[in-house]
Design a protein around this motif. Sequence first.
Motif, PDB file in Angstrom:
ATOM      1  N   GLY A  12       0.824  -1.207   0.000  1.00 39.87           N
ATOM      2  CA  GLY A  12       0.000   0.000   0.000  1.00 39.87           C
ATOM      3  C   GLY A  12       0.856   1.253   0.000  1.00 39.87           C
ATOM      4  O   GLY A  12       2.087   1.188   0.151  1.00 39.87           O
ATOM      5  N   ASP A  13       0.205   2.403  -0.222  1.00 40.38           N
ATOM      6  CA  ASP A  13       0.876   3.708  -0.224  1.00 40.38           C
ATOM      7  C   ASP A  13       1.974   3.804  -1.270  1.00 40.38           C
ATOM      8  O   ASP A  13       2.964   4.517  -1.090  1.00 40.38           O
ATOM      9  CB  ASP A  13       1.474   4.026   1.171  1.00 40.38           C
ATOM     10  N   LYS A  16      -0.535   5.127  -5.700  1.00 41.19           N
ATOM     11  CA  LYS A  16      -1.621   4.777  -6.628  1.00 41.19           C
ATOM     12  C   LYS A  16      -2.437   5.999  -7.014  1.00 41.19           C
ATOM     13  O   LYS A  16      -2.833   6.160  -8.172  1.00 41.19           O
ATOM     14  CB  LYS A  16      -2.552   3.732  -5.976  1.00 41.19           C
ATOM     15  N   ASN A  38      -9.914   3.336   5.085  1.00 38.78           N
ATOM     16  CA  ASN A  38      -8.562   2.998   5.536  1.00 38.78           C
ATOM     17  C   ASN A  38      -7.534   3.495   4.510  1.00 38.78           C
ATOM     18  O   ASN A  38      -6.375   3.717   4.838  1.00 38.78           O
ATOM     19  CB  ASN A  38      -8.404   1.477   5.761  1.00 38.78           C
ATOM     20  N   ALA A  39      -7.967   3.659   3.265  1.00 42.87           N
ATOM     21  CA  ALA A  39      -7.079   4.132   2.196  1.00 42.87           C
ATOM     22  C   ALA A  39      -6.842   5.637   2.308  1.00 42.87           C
ATOM     23  O   ALA A  39      -7.683   6.372   2.821  1.00 42.87           O
ATOM     24  CB  ALA A  39      -7.711   3.825   0.841  1.00 42.87           C
ATOM     25  N   GLY A  40      -5.688   6.066   1.825  1.00 44.51           N
ATOM     26  CA  GLY A  40      -5.392   7.490   1.717  1.00 44.51           C
ATOM     27  C   GLY A  40      -4.590   7.686   0.447  1.00 44.51           C
ATOM     28  O   GLY A  40      -3.439   7.266   0.378  1.00 44.51           O
ATOM     29  N   HIS A  41      -5.216   8.237  -0.574  1.00 46.34           N
ATOM     30  CA  HIS A  41      -4.564   8.396  -1.879  1.00 46.34           C
ATOM     31  C   HIS A  41      -4.288   9.877  -2.127  1.00 46.34           C
ATOM     32  O   HIS A  41      -5.220  10.678  -2.195  1.00 46.34           O
ATOM     33  CB  HIS A  41      -5.445   7.810  -2.990  1.00 46.34           C
ATOM     34  N   GLY A 127      -2.296  -3.740  13.817  1.00 48.30           N
ATOM     35  CA  GLY A 127      -1.948  -2.361  13.470  1.00 48.30           C
ATOM     36  C   GLY A 127      -2.918  -1.801  12.456  1.00 48.30           C
ATOM     37  O   GLY A 127      -2.535  -1.121  11.501  1.00 48.30           O
ATOM     38  N   THR A 128      -4.209  -2.108  12.639  1.00 53.84           N
ATOM     39  CA  THR A 128      -5.211  -1.639  11.680  1.00 53.84           C
ATOM     40  C   THR A 128      -5.355  -0.121  11.771  1.00 53.84           C
ATOM     41  O   THR A 128      -4.855   0.515  12.703  1.00 53.84           O
ATOM     42  CB  THR A 128      -6.611  -2.257  11.951  1.00 53.84           C
ATOM     43  N   THR A 129      -6.093   0.425  10.832  1.00 48.15           N
ATOM     44  CA  THR A 129      -6.345   1.863  10.835  1.00 48.15           C
ATOM     45  C   THR A 129      -7.478   2.206  11.818  1.00 48.15           C
ATOM     46  O   THR A 129      -7.829   3.376  11.967  1.00 48.15           O
ATOM     47  CB  THR A 129      -6.749   2.344   9.428  1.00 48.15           C
ATOM     48  N   GLN A 224      -5.002  -0.155  -0.829  1.00 45.81           N
ATOM     49  CA  GLN A 224      -4.059  -1.050  -0.149  1.00 45.81           C
ATOM     50  C   GLN A 224      -3.085  -1.668  -1.180  1.00 45.81           C
ATOM     51  O   GLN A 224      -2.794  -1.023  -2.161  1.00 45.81           O
ATOM     52  CB  GLN A 224      -4.790  -2.140   0.650  1.00 45.81           C
ATOM     53  N   VAL A 238      -2.893  -8.323   7.366  1.00 45.92           N
ATOM     54  CA  VAL A 238      -3.452  -7.914   6.080  1.00 45.92           C
ATOM     55  C   VAL A 238      -4.689  -7.065   6.333  1.00 45.92           C
ATOM     56  O   VAL A 238      -5.131  -6.936   7.475  1.00 45.92           O
ATOM     57  CB  VAL A 238      -3.856  -9.149   5.234  1.00 45.92           C
ATOM     58  N   THR A 239      -5.276  -6.553   5.273  1.00 46.18           N
ATOM     59  CA  THR A 239      -6.577  -5.915   5.400  1.00 46.18           C
ATOM     60  C   THR A 239      -7.636  -6.995   5.139  1.00 46.18           C
ATOM     61  O   THR A 239      -7.303  -8.177   4.963  1.00 46.18           O
ATOM     62  CB  THR A 239      -6.687  -4.688   4.479  1.00 46.18           C
ATOM     63  N   VAL A 273       3.022   0.181   6.621  1.00 49.17           N
ATOM     64  CA  VAL A 273       2.490   0.812   7.825  1.00 49.17           C
ATOM     65  C   VAL A 273       1.617  -0.223   8.529  1.00 49.17           C
ATOM     66  O   VAL A 273       0.915  -0.986   7.878  1.00 49.17           O
ATOM     67  CB  VAL A 273       1.766   2.152   7.501  1.00 49.17           C
ATOM     68  N   ARG A 303       0.538   7.866  10.865  1.00 52.44           N
ATOM     69  CA  ARG A 303       1.550   7.022  11.520  1.00 52.44           C
ATOM     70  C   ARG A 303       2.839   7.001  10.709  1.00 52.44           C
ATOM     71  O   ARG A 303       2.795   7.034   9.469  1.00 52.44           O
ATOM     72  CB  ARG A 303       1.045   5.567  11.626  1.00 52.44           C
TER      73      ARG A 303
HETATM   74  P1  IMO Z   1      -3.753   2.820   0.620  1.00 53.48           P
HETATM   75  O1  IMO Z   1      -4.938   2.580  -0.256  1.00 53.48           O
HETATM   76  C1  IMO Z   1      -1.104   1.115   3.622  1.00 53.48           C
HETATM   77  C2  IMO Z   1      -2.917  -1.574   6.564  1.00 53.48           C
HETATM   78  C3  IMO Z   1      -2.977  -1.148   8.014  1.00 53.48           C
HETATM   79  C4  IMO Z   1      -2.827  -2.493   8.691  1.00 53.48           C
HETATM   80  C5  IMO Z   1      -3.620  -3.414   7.774  1.00 53.48           C
HETATM   81  C6  IMO Z   1      -5.058  -3.684   8.243  1.00 53.48           C
HETATM   82  O2  IMO Z   1      -3.572   4.226   1.030  1.00 53.48           O
HETATM   83  O3  IMO Z   1      -2.526   2.187   0.051  1.00 53.48           O
HETATM   84  P2  IMO Z   1      -7.265  -2.210   8.172  1.00 53.48           P
HETATM   85  O4  IMO Z   1      -7.600  -0.895   8.810  1.00 53.48           O
HETATM   86  O5  IMO Z   1      -7.385  -2.221   6.695  1.00 53.48           O
HETATM   87  O6  IMO Z   1      -7.987  -3.359   8.807  1.00 53.48           O
HETATM   88  O7  IMO Z   1      -5.708  -2.460   8.527  1.00 53.48           O
HETATM   89  O8  IMO Z   1      -3.648  -2.781   6.506  1.00 53.48           O
HETATM   90  N1  IMO Z   1      -3.528  -0.626   5.598  1.00 53.48           N
HETATM   91  C7  IMO Z   1      -2.825   0.123   4.746  1.00 53.48           C
HETATM   92  N2  IMO Z   1      -1.496   0.284   4.601  1.00 53.48           N
HETATM   93  N3  IMO Z   1      -1.952   1.740   2.783  1.00 53.48           N
HETATM   94  C8  IMO Z   1      -3.276   1.572   2.893  1.00 53.48           C
HETATM   95  O9  IMO Z   1      -4.153   2.067   1.988  1.00 53.48           O
HETATM   96  C9  IMO Z   1      -3.774   0.769   3.940  1.00 53.48           C
HETATM   97  N4  IMO Z   1      -5.021   0.419   4.353  1.00 53.48           N
HETATM   98  C10 IMO Z   1      -4.845  -0.442   5.357  1.00 53.48           C
HETATM   99  O10 IMO Z   1      -1.924  -0.269   8.343  1.00 53.48           O
HETATM  100  O11 IMO Z   1      -1.481  -2.915   8.640  1.00 53.48           O
END
Ligand code: IMO
Length: 426
Positions: A12-13, A16, A38-41, A127-129, A224, A238-239, A273, A303
């Motif tokens: 992720g991150d 994208k 949970n995503a941040g684009h 370590g979820t969001t 993600q 994982v998510t 993360v 974070r």
């Molecule tokens: P984008 O779309 C990076 C990670 C969380 C945690 C795991 C589970 O911006 O790439 P969740 O809240 O989904 O149950 O957390 O997934 N995680 C991400 N890491 N980019 C993201 O989104 C993420 N969305 C969730 O940090 O390890």
Amino acid sequence: MPNIVIVGALFGDEGKGKIVDILTENADYVARFQGGHNAGHTVEIGSEQFILHLIPSGILRENAVAVIGNGVVIDPAALLKEIELLENQKIKVAGRLIVSTHAHVIFPYHQLLDELREDKKGSKKIGTTKRGIGPAYADKVARTGIRMIDLMNKSIFREKLQHNLEEKNTILKSVYNVSPLSVDKLFNEYCEYAERLSQYVKNVPLILNEAILKGKNVLFEGAQGTMLDVDFGTYPYVTSSNPTAGGACIGTGVAPSCIDEVIGVTKAYSTRVGEGPFPTEFFGDFAEWFRQEAKEYGATTGRPRRCGWFDAVLMRYSVLINRLDSIAITKLDVLDGLKTIKICTAYKYKGTTIEAFPGDAEVITQCEPIYEELSGWQTPTSHIRSYEELPKKAKAYIQRLLDLTGVRLKILSVGPKREETIILDA
Ligand code: IMO
Ligand code: GDP
Ligand code: MG
């Protein structure tokens, strides 16, 4: 433009948002197919920065219709806030956003349970969001979830909510000793959201398939990344959705035969993360220095992101699982100042060398990366607009990544802004 799926190649991150924004120039529809807020684009246009969480990054270009597919889980309050923020930034959302009737809704009990479960796990936490993503998907699969279409019908909604709250309140009280949530309060709050969102709620599979039949194209925006996929990632770290290419079909109702191309986005190095195995992770002073140089802080939670070298083992797996046609490499400029740069080519596990992703999170934790060291180019690259003009050593680094992973390069990003991009074949 063909129908293209954009996936996060690793954790992720990867950037994208920026890559989707570039490709949206030629897109008719841009569809999110999984994940939630949970995503941040991040997209940087001129002096403005946009951080999209639920709404596809494609909303930023007027030519595209933004779609939130059935595979996404929606917190209505978060969605309304995002719409408001975008409109404050002069981005028109009304009439340009479609939300699937079948997308599942996140409720405060999901968020509460996410938080309580994480806290209870202590050192074993994921370590979820803490956005309620996992519990909302759990309800979807348990067939007790509430969908956007259910919110639009007050009697159905009330019955489902009441049923769910009976169970959730028992869990909250008996397992976590937390006060119960009120049905009436939640019902009224969500009815208000429903009213404000009803204009967007539509039959997404029908709209997208009819558009494709008429020759329009869809850009699928993954959230993600592959290593966070609930089936193919480093489970349980994982998510709770499928960010891999197959998820695009399940999460929108568009069949695999309609997908023309899959592009994976990766950084020129790695970040993660949250918890879970990360073989090439940096530690100590270098880790802290690098994070600051690279500005690696989460776009959603703020974070600090864990940083590490490029991992060709994981990337080869990503190429395979997503059948990547090509990749976009971002943040090359971050490596500009380094004297030497390492690439992980394989792992050492219990005395043997392994080149393929071992699958199990436990095994990966015990793997030691085997590195190859290349010399850095030590000159800025952000101003460069053609591949040929890149420093020789930067080209050698990129070529080595491509050779080790057997994939083609399509886009190279040398800065966060739209124009800081090199497109190799249009
Ligand atoms: P984008 O779309 C990076 C990670 C969380 C945690 C795991 C589970 O911006 O790439 P969740 O809240 O989904 O149950 O957390 O997934 N995680 C991400 N890491 N980019 C993201 O989104 C993420 N969305 C969730 O940090 O390890
Ligand atoms: P996403 O979740 O995959 O969309 O990625 P994020 O937005 O969470 O994180 C990527 C970060 O890198 C954002 O802050 C982007 O603005 C930034 N970014 C994207 N491409 C580049 C690049 O080529 N160079 C630099 N320096 N930053 C970039
Ligand atoms: Mg992000």
